[in-house]
Write an enzyme that holds these catalytic residues in place. Structure first.
Site, PDB file in Angstrom:
ATOM      1  N   ASP A  55       7.769  45.089  51.185  1.00  0.00           N
ATOM      2  CA  ASP A  55       8.735  44.861  51.619  1.00  0.00           C
ATOM      3  C   ASP A  55       9.734  44.612  50.334  1.00  0.00           C
ATOM      4  O   ASP A  55      10.962  44.781  50.424  1.00  0.00           O
ATOM      5  CB  ASP A  55       8.767  43.715  52.641  1.00  0.00           C
ATOM      6  CG  ASP A  55       7.988  43.882  53.861  1.00  0.00           C
ATOM      7  OD1 ASP A  55       7.638  45.170  54.000  1.00  0.00           O
ATOM      8  OD2 ASP A  55       7.545  42.984  54.472  1.00  0.00           O
ATOM      9  N   MET A  70       9.110  50.392  57.156  1.00  0.00           N
ATOM     10  CA  MET A  70       8.728  49.097  57.299  1.00  0.00           C
ATOM     11  C   MET A  70       9.591  48.225  56.448  1.00  0.00           C
ATOM     12  O   MET A  70      10.716  48.917  55.720  1.00  0.00           O
ATOM     13  CB  MET A  70       7.174  48.835  56.693  1.00  0.00           C
ATOM     14  CG  MET A  70       6.371  49.162  57.806  1.00  0.00           C
ATOM     15  SD  MET A  70       4.562  48.544  57.371  1.00  0.00           S
ATOM     16  CE  MET A  70       3.812  48.678  58.954  1.00  0.00           C
ATOM     17  N   GLY A 108      -0.140  40.733  54.077  1.00  0.00           N
ATOM     18  CA  GLY A 108      -0.454  42.341  54.267  1.00  0.00           C
ATOM     19  C   GLY A 108      -0.855  42.984  53.170  1.00  0.00           C
ATOM     20  O   GLY A 108      -0.167  42.442  51.735  1.00  0.00           O
ATOM     21  N   ARG A 166      10.185  45.003  57.579  1.00  0.00           N
ATOM     22  CA  ARG A 166      10.196  43.484  58.272  1.00  0.00           C
ATOM     23  C   ARG A 166      11.878  43.292  58.201  1.00  0.00           C
ATOM     24  O   ARG A 166      12.492  44.116  58.723  1.00  0.00           O
ATOM     25  CB  ARG A 166       9.703  42.334  57.604  1.00  0.00           C
ATOM     26  CG  ARG A 166       9.333  41.199  58.607  1.00  0.00           C
ATOM     27  CD  ARG A 166       8.482  40.089  57.881  1.00  0.00           C
ATOM     28  NE  ARG A 166       6.989  40.459  57.380  1.00  0.00           N
ATOM     29  CZ  ARG A 166       6.189  40.132  58.226  1.00  0.00           C
ATOM     30  NH1 ARG A 166       6.108  39.730  59.337  1.00  0.00           N
ATOM     31  NH2 ARG A 166       4.903  40.492  57.934  1.00  0.00           N
ATOM     32  N   ASP A 225       5.453  35.451  49.754  1.00  0.00           N
ATOM     33  CA  ASP A 225       5.812  33.958  49.793  1.00  0.00           C
ATOM     34  C   ASP A 225       5.306  32.652  50.709  1.00  0.00           C
ATOM     35  O   ASP A 225       5.337  31.523  50.477  1.00  0.00           O
ATOM     36  CB  ASP A 225       7.351  33.777  49.705  1.00  0.00           C
ATOM     37  CG  ASP A 225       8.243  34.160  50.763  1.00  0.00           C
ATOM     38  OD1 ASP A 225       7.423  34.992  51.715  1.00  0.00           O
ATOM     39  OD2 ASP A 225       9.313  34.682  50.628  1.00  0.00           O
TER      40      ASP A 225
END
Ligand code: F6P
Length: 319
Positions: A128, A170, A11, A172, A103
């Site tokens: 995130d 957002m 992203g 996740r 990651d």
């Protein structure tokens, strides 16, 4: 070798362009020749690799996204495509890579390093803020500011029209953006995936607040909670008794003019990355911790799942 490349994977975030600019500036300063890899690992495979000059990075420091493009590459998981990528880098004499991503991308890069010896320094980049080992990921501050502006705007209409608003961020399965936004934007309720909740436990207090004159509620929820934003909104209407609307902020949080903080962090992350690669760092992630910037191994970063800071979770008691 004196050739070094940069790529963005996963992203995109605001802050990548300032990082790309600093990469070119700092590489030349260190007598290295910088290269761009377009479209992440896909571009490594498809040989979308070009020499970078100051000209390409002029006027990008204030732009969100990444001029290099990004991707989530499935092909790079396949050994045969990694061999193609290695041949492409060899042909250009590139043995060092700076990678901006999350990651998952770091793990892919580590496999590549172990197979083919391409050295890399990774810069945690995701709105995130969910990468283990670093307190900060590039792009988070800009995303928080986008959320802040949106919540402030929504407050104007919510207060005028006596409505509740459920605003979904957002993240996740990480509640960082929602929690920080709720604390800093004065929300009445915050729901995040890390902490279970019981909506009925708020009904009495919310009802009493309306009776004593509260005109509106701001509820900030993170994607990944057990209810949809729409369900929370229905609950507000049916059980609390206030008209409610939903705003899903979605990809607006991934764009926008990078904040001063993200530009500065981009600058520092890149300098550490290039310094690391010129030193003995061959496969590391640059993490920002209480001690400042630190080089950590891939295993240290990706071996443990990210956990939201316990101190931050305690602040949820406020709601
Ligand atoms: O990881 C960054 C992120 O923006 C998450 O917050 C979100 O869940 C996801 O990416 C969205 O992915 P996509 O851009 O593929 O829809």
């Amino acid at each position: 070798m004196k050739n070094i490349a940069i790529l963005c994977s996963g992203g995109d975030v605001s802050g990548m362009n300032p990082a790309i600019k600093q990469f070119v500036d700092y590489a030349y300063k260190n007598a290295l020749t910088p290269y761009f890899v377009y479209d992440g690992f896909e571009g490594l495979i498809d040989n979308k690799i070009t020499k970078a000059t100051h000209k390409e990075v002029a006027g990008i420091i204030n732009r969100g996204g990444t001029i290099l493009g990004s991707s989530r590459s499935k092909r790079f998981m396949d050994k045969s495509y990694r061999e193609v990528a290695k041949k492409n880098l060899d042909a250009l004499g590139i043995d060092k890579l700076v990678i901006l991503g999350g990651d998952g991308s770091f793990k892919g890069m580590d496999v590549f390093y172990k197979e083919h010896g391409i050295k890399f320094c990774a810069i945690p980049s995701t709105i995130d803020n969910d990468i283990n080992g670093t307190q900060y990921c590039l792009g988070v501050d800009t995303a928080l500011n986008v959320i802040k502006d949106s919540v402030d705007n929504i407050r104007d209409t919510a207060s005028s029209f006596s409505r509740a608003f459920v605003i979904e961020t957002m993240g996740r399965d990480c509640g960082y953006l929602a929690l920080i936004s709720a604390l800093t934007c004065g929300a009445e309720l915050c729901l995040i995936p890390e902490v279970d909740y019981d909506l009925s436990s708020y009904e009495e207090s919310f009802g009493a607040q309306i009776k004593s004159g509260r005109r509106y509620f701001i509820v900030i929820v993170s994607e990944g909670i057990k209810n949809s934003a729409q369900e929370i909104s229905q609950w507000l209407e049916q059980k609390v008794g206030i008209e409610s609307r939903v705003t899903v902020l979605g990809h607006t949080q991934r764009g926008g003019n990078p904040t001063t903080y993200d530009r500065l962090m981009a600058y520092k992350f890149v300098n550490y990355a290039i310094d690391g690669l010129l030193g003995a760092k061959e496969s590391s992630v640059i993490c920002y911790t209480k001690k400042g910037f630190e080089y950590k191994s891939i295993d240290e970063v990706t071996g443990t799942k990210y956990k939201l800071d316990a101190e931050l979770i305690k602040y949820l008691d406020k709601f």
